[in-house]
Enzyme design. Structure first.
Site, short mmCIF file in Angstrom:
data_model
loop_
_atom_site.label_atom_id
_atom_site.label_comp_id
_atom_site.label_asym_id
_atom_site.label_seq_id
_atom_site.Cartn_x
_atom_site.Cartn_y
_atom_site.Cartn_z
N ARG A 1 0.49 -0.98 0.15
CA ARG A 1 0.24 0.15 -0.12
C ARG A 1 1.08 1.43 -0.20
NH1 ARG A 1 -3.17 0.16 5.37
NH2 ARG A 1 -4.39 2.26 3.48
N THR B 1 1.56 -15.21 0.59
CA THR B 1 3.57 -14.83 1.25
C THR B 1 3.47 -13.74 0.76
OG1 THR B 1 3.48 -16.31 1.98
CG2 THR B 1 6.01 -15.61 1.79
N GLU C 1 7.08 -10.99 1.16
CA GLU C 1 8.14 -11.02 1.08
C GLU C 1 8.60 -9.30 1.30
OE1 GLU C 1 8.66 -12.46 -2.46
OE2 GLU C 1 7.99 -14.20 -1.90
#
Lengths: 457, 250
Positions: free
Chosen positions: B133, B158, B160
């Site tokens: 975001r 997931t 990262e």
């Protein structure tokens, strides 16, 4: 050479050192500081106690030696209380439900639940500390089997363990007159277990006890049997039908139907417990598949499975306790548990519509966190709290329905090449994940409620 | 390939064709994306145990993923699947649970793998794109890779995360860190994706990837020595070879 008092003081230093070492561990976050402080305070009391013992009265050291040993064990629990090794979202829900009732019977508000992983499926336990003289808080150590970390469907058995804690804390079976001991004592009244002789005769005839043990040994075992059955009934009332399936799954492997039952100290035989649970579940109308209508389809298969397991024992020598006695015990327990309703200690049956939604989610490979959220017009339904016991119940129903009529569901589609054990594990993980997500929803709703109250003031 | 708008996303979510579960607030659904929250599990690199990423440590991956109780001997280490290799690979990352109201610290320059709070299920005709975001990106938080989520993916996503800023960032489960946008695929080609189930499908938590799967041919092992090895007992300079495998000579 060290004298006994000198040795114990050296050992106190060692215990302090391992307590300091425990600060290196990252364990049950919410209770870490409280647990450490409690252990530290206990150690201080023990050191003072040992120092106050006159040199010429070494016998007085025995009690302190035992307490120091118990404290060391509690501290070493920290090493096994790594968040990765037990299902903390389930553990926190269990604590939320069991806290108030345990605190009541322990006669203290300062109750600490301490979670850890330990060993195999027989490791399920909740143990209260018997560290009476120097404690500030009561500590309940909750043991999850390490091998079954994600198997929340089986963790429904914890209802039994909480029952044990309450029975022990209330000092039940010791004397008649308290509400818990009344339930326990009345269970076997007018049955073959009403007297020691009757109990011995039944054991001799059915579970291979040959020579008569001492009366005190038999009395002790009878008391333990009462406590076990009380805990089974408590577990059923606390965890609902899931308790039956967890019980059956965990205990059946320990029972060999073709072999004569052996006497196991302190524990009534599996068939006897199955019969009593069956009687209680019938009385509580927990076999929802009997209700008829579309909703009953949800439950029928699971109910049938449990009944089939219990059936061989129902009209056998294991049907020892009369129906009316079971009904009375269950009703008394219900009344007693109803007092603890925030959150409810008693299992509350969810709406069939909610259960159907949870099951639908599981079959679509989605954690069953709640009902459908988005309306057709894109608006959102309000968030709903779903009790972790309802999620587990939905999990068991889904497991029972896994074959035949569900070929089009994702669960079967995906699992075509997957073993039964792997499918059971995956189903458990979905339920565990939903319990974790519900934890997030609870945090949010609690916060919103607080804000609302603040704004209204 | 068009991007789904808010109303498209809502229609798909209502049909349960697309799943993002649970959504805690209506505003989580933006004009053309859905915000994703930090979940409760993180994988951190345990620097004290490993010196570098060693692709050789991943060579046994495929066989290990096929381990079943029916064939328990598959567990037994052999020459190219040593206990040491397996242990090194497993020790590289530390998995930590992060209950609500606790945090995980992302240090400057660090990378951690975290799960989303939401469970996501992508239909066969959509592809997801995950980005940080913008409000978090301004604090230096970046979602390093894995921007594409394949059609038919099911599981947590997931993230990262890396910290490109100068100061550490405390991250709490439940925070909206990322957003996912959806691109529609051509319905004709969408059929191709139906059976494409990636290695991370059905993930309940972040896990390290199988970095050498199908690239094993490029990793020198004792069984398949380095192509530059010129003679039985001489190295390229004509000197006598040091006994032992290629790894020990380096």
């Amino acid at each position: 050479m060290l004298d006994p008092k000198g040795f114990l003081l050296v050992e106190c230093q060692n215990v302090e050192q391992i307590l300091q070492e425990s600060l290196r561990y990252r364990y049950s976050e919410d209770v870490a500081a409280k647990y450490y402080t409690e252990c530290f305070a206990r150690l201080g009391s023990i050191v003072n106690g040992i120092k106050s013992v006159p040199m010429d009265e070494p016998d007085l050291l025995q009690d302190w030696r035992e307490q120091l040993g118990t404290l060391s064990v509690l501290i070493t629990h920290i090493e096994r209380s790594h968040l990765e090794e037990f299902p903390w979202p389930f553990a926190f829900e269990l604590e939320r439900v069991a806290h108030d009732i345990c605190a009541h019977y322990a006669r203290t508000k300062d109750v600490l639940f301490f979670f850890m992983a330990d060993g195999s499926p027989i490791s399920y336990a909740v143990r209260g500390d018997e560290f009476l003289t120097v404690r500030r808080s009561k500590i309940y150590s909750v043991f999850f089997p390490r091998t079954l970390k994600d198997y929340v469907l089986l963790h429904a058995i914890f209802g039994h363990e909480v029952g044990h804690v309450i029975s022990l804390a209330a000092g039940a079976s010791e004397k008649k007159g308290s509400e818990i001991s009344d339930v326990e004592m009345d269970l076997f009244a007018d049955s073959r277990f009403a007297t020691i002789d009757g109990f011995y005769e039944w054991c001799r005839a059915n579970i291979g006890v040959l020579s008569k043990a001492s009366d005190s040994y038999l009395k002790e075992n009878l008391k333990s049997w009462r406590r076990e059955i009380f805990s089974d009934l408590f577990g059923l009332l606390m965890m609902g039908p899931s308790f039956l399936y967890a019980f059956q799954s965990l205990l059946a492997p320990m029972y060999a139907p073709d072999q004569k039952l052996a006497f196991v100290p302190r524990h009534p035989p599996y068939p006897l417990r199955m019969v009593i649970l069956h009687q209680a579940a019938e009385y509580l109308k927990m076999f929802y598949g009997d209700e008829g209508g579309d909703a009953a389809k949800l439950f029928r298969k699971l109910d049938k499975e449990f009944r089939a397991t219990a059936k061989p024992f129902l009209n056998s020598e294991f049907a020892v306790v009369r129906d009316d006695k079971i009904h009375a015990a269950v009703s008394s327990l219900q009344k007693l548990m109803e007092k603890y309703d925030k959150p409810s200690v008693l299992y509350q049956r969810p709406e069939n519509a909610l259960l159907s939604e949870l099951i639908k989610s599981l079959k679509k490979h989605i954690p069953p966190v709640g009902p459908k959220q988005i309306n057709g017009d894109g608006s959102l339904q309000p968030l709903q709290l779903v009790d972790f016991r309802s999620i587990i119940h939905a999990g068991w129903i889904t497991w029972a329905q896994r074959s035949a009529d569900n070929k089009n569901d994702d669960l079967d589609d995906v699992s075509e090449n997957v073993s039964e054990s792997e499918r059971f594990r995956t189903l458990n993980r979905f339920c565990a994940h939903a319990i974790m997500q519900q934890g997030g929803i609870r945090r949010l709703l609690d916060y919103q409620l607080k804000e609302e109250r603040k704004n209204n003031q | 390939m068009s991007v789904l708008t808010k109303s498209d996303i809502c229609k798909r979510l209502a049909k349960r064709d697309l799943v993002i579960s649970p959504i805690l607030h209506p505003k989580q659904i933006g004009p053309a994306s859905v915000d994703l929250r930090l979940g409760n599990t993180a994988l951190l690199v345990r620097g004290s145990d490993v010196s570098h990423v060693d692709p050789k440590a991943y060579l046994g991956d495929k066989r290990r993923s096929d381990i079943s109780l029916e064939d328990p001997t598959a567990h037994l280490p052999d020459e190219d699947d040593s206990f040491d290799m397996e242990s090194r690979r497993r020790r590289k990352m530390e998995r930590i649970s992060v209950p609500f109201h606790t945090h995980v610290m992302l240090h400057a320059g660090g990378v951690i793998l975290v799960s989303t709070f939401e469970w996501v299920k992508i239909p066969k005709d959509l592809v997801g794109t995950v980005t940080a975001r913008s409000s978090w990106a301004r604090e230096g938080l970046s979602i390093a890779t894995a921007t594409f989520i394949n059609p038919c993916y099911t599981g947590i996503i997931t993230l990262e995360l890396s910290n490109l800023g100068q100061i550490p960032i405390e991250l709490y489960p439940g925070l909206r860190l990322a957003q996912i946008a959806f691109h529609e695929l051509d319905p004709k080609t969408a059929e191709d994706c139906k059976d494409a189930r990636g290695q991370f499908n059905d993930s309940f938590e972040p896990r390290a990837g199988r970095i050498v799967e199908r690239d094993e041919a490029f990793i020198p092992t004792q069984e398949h020595p380095d192509v530059f090895e010129v003679a039985e007992d001489e190295d390229q300079d004509g000197d006598l070879k040091v006994p032992g495998n290629r790894e020990s000579r380096l």
